[in-house]
Design an enzyme around this catalytic site. Structure first.
Site, PDB file in Angstrom:
ATOM      1  N   GLU A 150      40.196  33.240  51.150  1.00  0.00           N
ATOM      2  CA  GLU A 150      39.758  32.272  50.146  1.00  0.00           C
ATOM      3  C   GLU A 150      40.351  30.876  50.373  1.00  0.00           C
ATOM      4  O   GLU A 150      41.063  30.333  49.526  1.00  0.00           O
ATOM      5  CB  GLU A 150      40.100  32.765  48.734  1.00  0.00           C
ATOM      6  CG  GLU A 150      39.329  33.999  48.323  1.00  0.00           C
ATOM      7  CD  GLU A 150      39.621  34.435  46.895  1.00  0.00           C
ATOM      8  OE1 GLU A 150      38.770  35.137  46.316  1.00  0.00           O
ATOM      9  OE2 GLU A 150      40.683  34.077  46.360  1.00  0.00           O
ATOM     10  N   GLU A 307      34.478  40.988  48.023  1.00  0.00           N
ATOM     11  CA  GLU A 307      35.243  41.354  46.828  1.00  0.00           C
ATOM     12  C   GLU A 307      34.351  41.303  45.593  1.00  0.00           C
ATOM     13  O   GLU A 307      33.520  40.414  45.448  1.00  0.00           O
ATOM     14  CB  GLU A 307      36.419  40.395  46.598  1.00  0.00           C
ATOM     15  CG  GLU A 307      37.541  40.467  47.605  1.00  0.00           C
ATOM     16  CD  GLU A 307      38.697  39.540  47.232  1.00  0.00           C
ATOM     17  OE1 GLU A 307      38.825  39.198  46.026  1.00  0.00           O
ATOM     18  OE2 GLU A 307      39.452  39.152  48.122  1.00  0.00           O
ATOM     19  N   TRP A 315      42.109  36.840  35.918  1.00  0.00           N
ATOM     20  CA  TRP A 315      42.322  35.403  35.756  1.00  0.00           C
ATOM     21  C   TRP A 315      41.370  34.759  34.753  1.00  0.00           C
ATOM     22  O   TRP A 315      41.401  33.549  34.574  1.00  0.00           O
ATOM     23  CB  TRP A 315      42.196  34.704  37.116  1.00  0.00           C
ATOM     24  CG  TRP A 315      41.062  35.192  37.965  1.00  0.00           C
ATOM     25  CD1 TRP A 315      41.110  36.164  38.926  1.00  0.00           C
ATOM     26  CD2 TRP A 315      39.713  34.742  37.940  1.00  0.00           C
ATOM     27  NE1 TRP A 315      39.870  36.348  39.493  1.00  0.00           N
ATOM     28  CE2 TRP A 315      38.996  35.485  38.915  1.00  0.00           C
ATOM     29  CE3 TRP A 315      39.032  33.773  37.195  1.00  0.00           C
ATOM     30  CZ2 TRP A 315      37.631  35.303  39.151  1.00  0.00           C
ATOM     31  CZ3 TRP A 315      37.676  33.591  37.427  1.00  0.00           C
ATOM     32  CH2 TRP A 315      36.998  34.348  38.402  1.00  0.00           C
TER      33      TRP A 315
END
Length: 677
Positions: A150, A307, A315
């Site tokens: 990421e 993912e 989050w």
């Protein structure tokens, strides 16, 4: 492609056994078999474990892990572990630490924490990738290489400032060229030496919410930052390729992530992969659009869902559970739009730090008797039964939407005309107009070949790059339909206004001239009044945000404004050009109007859906070797009905044969293979 390595959709996810004891790992292997898991992404954040100092490497644990997974039927997506540098590196080599936009140097901690132009970071990251490739180049378990994780973030340190000047020299050649591109005669900003240039930050050009006094400077910084991180990726990419030329290498993208130009990045990914994390209230059309972007990055190639969470994600402000059936539904949605893997973060839930409340296949209780594990197991069994039926299947689309990171950056760094203009919201609004009529769309870059589509839509094409206008003219001349909107054709790639009247280089094609742009307050509205019935559109519809005051130069006026001093001026136009047509939407209408307009245009072009279904039921098609596979996905929790227009169809999961009106349960999925005539 990885599809040649295993005859089914890969199934699994991120696995971090370095956080666990060996007996727990043994139990995980048993549970993986129960769930049908056949791929694990490993070594993502293990740099500190792998390398305790400058010259020492410990890979023995990784040897054992890969061997044990492979012996139990689990293949490996091997990460390079460079997503977070070790604490010893930050202490001994502080150049790896980022500096924020306010000039503050970070300390060790978090992630996305390495300066992309740090010589230390680049040296050790490349060396780590090289060591891993050397060690595992012949291991049959390793199917995919996963560089870092990421990528994102910005840095404003001295290394980045020096690298920015080098980047500018390559782009512009001379300071004189740079001064012209940035219009530095404004506010006395003329540069005479490269070393006079500083990074645009809160200490220089930026003010409030990343707005900029000099959009050209800030736009180039965004390009530079994206390129800097890409250079870090490429160092590791080439280190692996030198050892393993036929390796499959990727890094996980993040959908519509503003900081990185993914169209540019995708040129260097062997396969696109991404992390999909919609919230409980994210429109399912937006998630579909993100999948379509990932497919569009490499011109329609299948991608990896790297993912997603099996249930909740830590989050979010509110860590909502995925309701029963939703994980399965959203997994099939990704496959319907081009995914050839379904992977989770994470396979076992962490016990500490910020991801201990992030969902996992194996929950803290540690056994298989949970709702989430049962749902994961069900999907695993279904994917095994489907085999290679859907692998490498294409997603046929006759419609496309142009999306451009440079355009996004430029619009939202601007000092006008309205703070309410959000590029991504406009893109989704037009995407949804196709989505609601079950018409598939490709998300493409301005450099994509347009002529393979029947209709190309470019919402808010503020920046028109060199050659794009000519290619659009050719597309329409050959029979294509083009639609663009207010605040288009304003600037070139340097964010300099194209003189001679808006919409600049698009003026001829659209047959209009925009004289002024009115920015409406959030409380203000105008009306679009149809001159005559167009499809289902008749009467008046609300509009707002921006209103272009325009004059036609050959275009037909389809609708006009209903209020204010520009009442009666064109609000929607269509210009015949060669064998096609170019439409201009001069304001921001509501969704009902856009849906009606795009339905009308698609009907005229003969573009329609293979299944009749309500709005809450999504339809998507993948095609392989002459056979269409129609995905019917019910995003409502209540049963819905859809209609098969012709013949019968075999539902691949249940093996039922359907025809005519069909009921689909709440949050259920049907994959239909129509009968061959």
């Amino acid at each position: 492609m990885i599809s040649s390595k295993l005859p089914k959709v890969f199934y699994g996810g991120d696995y971090n056994p370095e956080q666990w004891s060996k007996d727990i790992h043994t139990e995980d292997l048993r549970l993986f078999k129960l769930a049908g898991i056949d791929m694990a992404t490993i070594n993502v954040f293990a740099w500190a474990k792998n390398q305790p100092d400058e010259s020492t490497y410990h890979f023995e644990w990784l040897d054992e892990l890969i061997e044990s997974l492979y012996a139990n039927g689990v293949y490996v997506c091997l990460a390079t572990s460079t997503a977070a540098h070790p604490a010893w590196m930050a202490k001994r080599y502080p150049d790896v630490l980022r500096v924020d936009a306010d000039g503050r140097k970070r300390k060790f901690g978090g992630r996305h924490n390495s300066c992309p132009n740090s010589p230390t970071y680049r040296k050790y990251a490349e060396r780590m990738a090289e060591r891993l490739a050397e060690r595992y180049q012949n291991h049959p378990a390793v199917l995919v290489w996963h560089v870092s994780n990421e990528y994102g973030g910005e840095c404003y340190c001295e290394h980045c400032e020096a690298a920015f000047r080098v980047w500018l020299k390559k782009r512009y050649g001379t300071v004189e060229n740079l001064n012209r591109a940035w219009n530095t005669s404004f506010w006395g900003h003329t540069f005479y030496d490269w070393d006079e240039i500083v990074l645009p930050s809160n200490l220089s050009e930026h003010w409030g919410n990343n707005k900029s006094n000099f959009q050209g400077i800030s736009l180039d910084y965004s390009r530079f930052n994206s390129d800097s991180l890409l250079e870090c990726y490429l160092l590791e990419y080439h280190a692996i390729k030198r050892r393993i030329p036929d390796s499959i290498i990727t890094t996980n993208l993040m959908g519509f992530y503003k900081e990185l130009d993914y169209f540019k990045w995708a040129q260097h990914l062997d396969i696109v992969s991404w992390d999909s994390y919609p919230a409980l209230d994210t429109p399912f059309s937006f998630t579909a659009m993100a999948h379509d972007l990932m497919r569009g990055l490499k011109d329609g190639q299948p991608f990896m869902l790297m993912e997603q969470t099996p249930s909740q994600q830590n989050w979010m402000p509110y860590n909502s559970l995925k309701r029963p059936g939703v994980m399965r539904l959203w997994s099939y949605q990704s496959i319907a739009h081009g995914a050839d893997t379904v992977l989770f973060f994470q396979l076992r839930r962490s016990i500490g730090a910020c991801e201990k409340y992030h969902g996992a296949v194996i929950e803290h209780v540690g056994h298989e008797h949970t709702r989430v594990f049962r749902e994961v197991t069900q999907l695993g069994a279904e994917l095994k039964a489907l085999g290679d039926t859907l692998l490498d299947a294409s997603v046929p689309s006759r419609a496309a939407i142009i999306f451009d990171w440079d355009n996004w950056w430029a619009i939202e760094k601007s000092s006008g005309p309205t703070v309410a203009l959000k590029y991504l919201e406009q893109i989704h609004k037009y995407y949804k107009a196709f989505f609601d009529q079950h018409v598939q769309v490709d998300i493409i870059s301005p450099s994509t070949e347009f002529t393979k589509y029947d209709i190309v839509v470019a919402p808010v094409l503020y920046m028109v790059k060199e050659g794009v206008a000519g290619r659009l003219e050719h597309f329409v001349e050959q029979g294509g339909t083009f639609l663009t909107t207010f605040f288009s054709g304003i600037v070139d790639e340097h964010d300099l206004v194209t003189l001679g009247g808006y919409p600049g280089k698009l003026r001829k094609l659209l047959g209009i001239w925009v004289e002024e742009i009115d920015a409406l307050l959030p409380t203000q509205k105008n009306r679009i009044v149809m001159k005559e019935k167009t499809g289902v559109l008749e009467g008046a519809y609300p509009c707002g945000l921006l209103c272009d005051l325009l004059h036609t130069e050959g275009a037909d006026t389809i609708a006009v404004y209903g209020e204010d001093f520009y009442q009666g001026m064109p609000a929607l136009t269509r210009n015949r050009w060669g064998n096609g047509a170019a439409w201009y939407m001069a304001t921001d209408p509501d969704q009902e109007f856009l849906n009606g307009l795009l339905t009308h245009i698609c009907t005229e072009l003969g573009i329609g859906a293979p299944i009749t279904a309500p709005d809450s039921v999504e339809i998507s098609v993948r095609s392989k070797e002459g056979t269409d596979y129609i995905f019917v996905m019910n995003h409502d929790r209540e049963p819905q009905q859809y209609y098969i227009q012709e013949g019968t169809a075999l539902e691949l999961i249940s093996k039922h044969e359907y025809s005519g009106e069909v009921t689909i349960a709440g949050h259920d999925v049907h994959i239909l293979r129509p009968s061959q005539h």
